[in-house]
Design a protein around this motif. Sequence first.
Motif, PDB file in Angstrom:
ATOM      1  N   HIS A 199       0.870  -1.251   0.115  1.00 36.05           N
ATOM      2  CA  HIS A 199       0.018   0.078   0.075  1.00 36.05           C
ATOM      3  C   HIS A 199       0.714   1.217  -0.073  1.00 36.05           C
ATOM      4  N   GLU A 200       0.197   2.538  -0.323  1.00 36.97           N
ATOM      5  CA  GLU A 200       0.537   3.694  -0.041  1.00 36.97           C
ATOM      6  C   GLU A 200       0.019   4.483   1.185  1.00 36.97           C
ATOM      7  N   ARG A 201       0.792   5.186   1.953  1.00 37.88           N
ATOM      8  CA  ARG A 201      -0.018   5.914   2.852  1.00 37.88           C
ATOM      9  C   ARG A 201       0.744   7.238   3.073  1.00 37.88           C
ATOM     10  N   PRO A 202       0.208   8.196   1.978  1.00 40.70           N
ATOM     11  CA  PRO A 202       0.784   9.561   1.857  1.00 40.70           C
ATOM     12  C   PRO A 202       0.404  10.629   3.288  1.00 40.70           C
ATOM     13  N   PRO A 203       1.094  11.427   3.576  1.00 38.70           N
ATOM     14  CA  PRO A 203       0.718  12.286   4.447  1.00 38.70           C
ATOM     15  C   PRO A 203      -0.634  13.050   4.354  1.00 38.70           C
ATOM     16  N   ARG A 204      -1.743  12.962   5.272  1.00 37.93           N
ATOM     17  CA  ARG A 204      -2.880  14.023   5.012  1.00 37.93           C
ATOM     18  C   ARG A 204      -2.478  15.473   4.614  1.00 37.93           C
ATOM     19  N   ARG A 205      -1.529  15.826   5.590  1.00 39.96           N
ATOM     20  CA  ARG A 205      -1.041  17.159   5.302  1.00 39.96           C
ATOM     21  C   ARG A 205       0.223  17.310   5.617  1.00 39.96           C
ATOM     22  N   TYR A 206       1.070  17.971   4.898  1.00 41.70           N
ATOM     23  CA  TYR A 206       2.616  18.180   5.221  1.00 41.70           C
ATOM     24  C   TYR A 206       2.845  19.789   5.062  1.00 41.70           C
ATOM     25  N   ARG A 207       3.697  20.382   6.068  1.00 42.91           N
ATOM     26  CA  ARG A 207       3.995  21.767   6.100  1.00 42.91           C
ATOM     27  C   ARG A 207       2.930  22.590   5.428  1.00 42.91           C
ATOM     28  N   GLY A 208       1.537  22.539   5.849  1.00 40.86           N
ATOM     29  CA  GLY A 208       0.606  23.555   5.789  1.00 40.86           C
ATOM     30  C   GLY A 208      -0.111  23.096   4.460  1.00 40.86           C
ATOM     31  N   ARG A 209       0.062  22.006   3.799  1.00 44.89           N
ATOM     32  CA  ARG A 209      -0.444  21.618   2.492  1.00 44.89           C
ATOM     33  C   ARG A 209      -1.135  20.213   2.409  1.00 44.89           C
ATOM     34  N   ASP A 210      -2.459  20.349   1.997  1.00 46.01           N
ATOM     35  CA  ASP A 210      -2.817  18.862   1.928  1.00 46.01           C
ATOM     36  C   ASP A 210      -2.209  18.206   0.971  1.00 46.01           C
ATOM     37  N   ASN A 211      -2.389  16.584   1.155  1.00 48.64           N
ATOM     38  CA  ASN A 211      -1.806  15.772   0.128  1.00 48.64           C
ATOM     39  C   ASN A 211      -2.062  15.863  -1.267  1.00 48.64           C
ATOM     40  N   VAL A 212      -3.601  16.391  -1.476  1.00 48.62           N
ATOM     41  CA  VAL A 212      -3.954  16.728  -2.870  1.00 48.62           C
ATOM     42  C   VAL A 212      -2.932  17.850  -3.577  1.00 48.62           C
ATOM     43  N   LEU A 287       8.449   8.589   3.684  1.00 44.12           N
ATOM     44  CA  LEU A 287       9.742   9.477   3.871  1.00 44.12           C
ATOM     45  C   LEU A 287      10.245  10.059   2.591  1.00 44.12           C
ATOM     46  N   LYS A 288      10.325   9.348   1.680  1.00 43.91           N
ATOM     47  CA  LYS A 288      10.739   9.777   0.385  1.00 43.91           C
ATOM     48  C   LYS A 288       9.958  10.992  -0.090  1.00 43.91           C
ATOM     49  N   ASP A 309       7.029  16.757  13.570  1.00 47.35           N
ATOM     50  CA  ASP A 309       6.100  15.777  13.921  1.00 47.35           C
ATOM     51  C   ASP A 309       5.820  14.849  12.614  1.00 47.35           C
ATOM     52  N   ALA A 310       5.850  15.202  11.492  1.00 45.83           N
ATOM     53  CA  ALA A 310       5.352  14.272  10.242  1.00 45.83           C
ATOM     54  C   ALA A 310       6.284  13.260  10.178  1.00 45.83           C
ATOM     55  N   ARG A 311       7.572  13.586  10.764  1.00 43.74           N
ATOM     56  CA  ARG A 311       8.697  12.435  10.380  1.00 43.74           C
ATOM     57  C   ARG A 311       8.903  11.431  11.378  1.00 43.74           C
TER      58      ARG A 311
END
Length: 416
Positions: A199-212, A287-288, A309-311
């Motif tokens: 599977h893939e599990r991207p961040p929902r948000r990272y550094r103030g921006r959503d995954n989309v 992480l990549k 915190d995301a890491r």
Amino acid sequence: MDLPKTIDTVVIGGGQAGIAASEHLGNLGIPYIVLEKARIAEAWRTRRWDSLVANGPCWHDRFPNMEFTHSPEAFVHHDQVADYFEAYAKQIQAPIFSNVEVMHLTKKTNDLGYILKTTHGTVEAKRVIIATGPFQKAIIPAIAPQKTALYQIHSDQYKNPQQLPEGNVLVIGAGSSGVQIADELNRAGKKVFLSVGKHERPPRRYRGRDNVWWLGVLGGWDAEKPDSGPLKGFAVSGAHNGHTVDFKKLGQQGITLVGMTQAFDADCVSFQPDLAENIHQAEENYLKLLDKADAFIANNGLNLPEDPDARIILDDPECITHPILKLNFNDENITSIIWASGFGYDYDWIDLDIFDENKRPKHKQGITAQAGIYFLGLPYLTGRGSSFIWGVWHDAKRIAEHIQIKHQYLNYQPND
């Protein structure tokens, strides 16, 4: 409004793909109708579980010419998504014929064009856009047990925890549906076993921006399907105002993770010894992705907040360090199985040479070798975004323009 006997273009399906096609065909002045076997956006109303919200924020998961009334970062309930499409169809005055099912599609004999036999009569068309969506036929694998005492449903049939009998639950599938259903059942007090494949599990948000947003700026929406195999689970959720899916966290919250389901034998189910590999590989890719995001920020001089915190990678829970390879239904009081095992195509009603040996559509960006026949709304039609709300709108524009070009050729008159 009576169903016409002949028309230039017929769009089959009144969901997001059909409405997108409707807008662009109408803008180009191409005569067309849309045939929908139930109601507009029916799948958004009746083929979703009760609590489901869109997996993307509504500033993004919409068509360009109408906004939701919600906060831009909100994840909209599925009923309100259906309302949005109904309003959109009304705004563009789409000629949608509801409760008209196409039973058979075939080529006209010795003539250009096609015959559509419907529940309300026959329609002849020069062109047909097949916009019946990516979730046509729920697939439960052949390995499913035949034990009648087990309550077994596909995620397509799941509505809420109260639907299930007393006892524990095995959820099979690590994509968005399986993860969200397992989480909901766990929160409702059920003991849940979750079978996790690749599977893939991207961040929902990272550094103030959503995954989309990150998919957009990093080119993820344009990505082509990597191979001809089944789609890998994409674990992302808009539930609870949107949060990053972390399987280790689910394990800490009481869900028992197991590897990919391998086989059923009498009262037992066995799992592949791949759980740790699946979890750790997804974390590595996660992480990549964060590294790529950081590089994009630096290269473009963007001022986005740090997000250390995301890491944070959690320790492996016991179900990963000491994986369960076999479960006995009786010993574990497992009374239900929910198969979040994906969907297949259902094109038995189409009598045209546009499918491969596995009955999958043959096309190039939605355009088939059968003149005038198009597909729209399928996963990876042109890229990863094709089966999503915003992506299907842009794919529909390309197909409508392709039809317009055919009209221009036919209308050409040389100067004498």
